[in-house]
Enzyme design. Structure first.
Site, PDB file in Angstrom:
ATOM      1  N   CYS A 115      -1.987 -66.169 -59.283  1.00 24.38           N
ATOM      2  CA  CYS A 115      -3.100 -66.594 -58.417  1.00 24.38           C
ATOM      3  C   CYS A 115      -3.877 -65.340 -58.031  1.00 24.38           C
ATOM      4  O   CYS A 115      -4.047 -64.434 -58.840  1.00 24.38           O
ATOM      5  CB  CYS A 115      -2.594 -67.351 -57.192  1.00 24.38           C
ATOM      6  SG  CYS A 115      -1.482 -66.401 -56.134  1.00 24.38           S
ATOM      7  N   GLY A 116      -4.352 -65.251 -56.796  1.00 24.80           N
ATOM      8  CA  GLY A 116      -5.080 -64.076 -56.349  1.00 24.80           C
ATOM      9  C   GLY A 116      -4.170 -62.965 -55.871  1.00 24.80           C
ATOM     10  O   GLY A 116      -4.329 -61.807 -56.258  1.00 24.80           O
TER      11      GLY A 116
END
Length: 274
Positions: A231-232
């Site tokens: 993800c981030g």
């Protein structure tokens, strides 16, 4: 506890029971809210429960540091832990996965989080000082492979038996929306498949039924049963881990550095588009 997800009714019936620890794992604007589920303790992912010496945010602390943090928060090896956050299911899944990665299986995420609890009219209390109760006996027993590094992910991208799934929005995955952290490249890893974490939740912020989760993962991963999740910054990848667990997948890993590491200008390959 029968699985990694519990409802508000389950928690309401047991709140205050001996051995039950409730954690608020909210981050960002929801961190340190003025109210909490009664007795909740802070699982501070923006603070002590990330390794601030690491280059990427929300990096997992060492086993020794995690053990000390859990003991300071009064967690015993025999405790039952329920984690929630102020969004619904967002950063609570990260706390659940960290506990699991450290060998602790008696933890679950509160479905719908604090919004579901308050919408049902269940009691809250003013958020008080940090936990000041007795120390716990928790001891981390790390599970190798639960959290992986960039080299492992790079190899996974060319492994036909592994699906690398990215939990970011479609726009960030495609590189058409800017990254919220400055200095990162836009786009995604070549060979990764986008499965935005929000697709696994209903409009109320609860996880979708297991059958719908299985369909979502089958569409993204095909027949591949080993999943590497990104993800981030390693937070919402854990929502995918939660969904995959509920869908029946057992061979799971979270890329700890995620796009905060991969997206830094480097020789690591990045592509744009769907």
């Amino acid at each position: 506890m029968t699985g990694p997800l519990v409802g508000i009714d389950w928690l309401e019936e047991r709140l205050g029971a001996p051995g039950l620890v409730v954690f608020d794992a909210s981050v960002g604007a929801h961190r340190g809210a003025d109210h909490r589920i009664p007795g909740a303790r802070p699982f501070d992912l923006d603070g002590a429960l990330s390794d601030h010496d690491a280059a990427a945010p929300h990096t997992m602390p060492s086993a020794a540091a995690f053990t000390e943090a859990m003991r300071e928060l009064g967690v015993d090896d025999t405790a039952t832990v329920v984690v929630y956050d102020g969004v619904g299911i967002y950063s609570s899944a990260r706390a659940w996965w960290m506990l699991r990665a450290m060998g602790f299986d008696r933890a679950a995420v509160l479905d719908g989080g604090l919004p579901a609890w308050t919408a049902a009219g269940l009691p809250v209390e003013a958020t008080g000082p940090a936990y000041e109760g007795p120390r716990g006996s928790f001891t981390a027993r790390p599970r190798p492979g639960s959290l992986v590094d960039g080299a492992t992910v790079e190899a996974a991208l060319t492994d036909p038996a592994v699906a690398v799934l990215d939990a970011r929005t479609r726009e960030r995955f495609a590189g058409t929306a800017p990254e919220p952290r400055p200095g990162l490249r836009g786009g995604h890893m070549p060979g990764a498949v986008n499965l935005p974490f929000g697709d696994l939740q209903d409009p109320a912020g609860r996880m979708r039924p297991a059958a719908e989760l299985r369909d979502a993962f089958a569409a993204a991963a095909g027949a591949r049963e080993r999943l590497v999740l990104s993800c981030g910054s390693g937070v919402t990848a854990c929502v995918l881990a939660l969904g995959a667990d509920l869908a029946g997948y057992g061979d799971l890993a979270v890329y700890d550095g995620s796009w905060s590491e991969w997206g830094v200008p480097s020789a690591l390959p990045v592509v744009t588009g769907p």
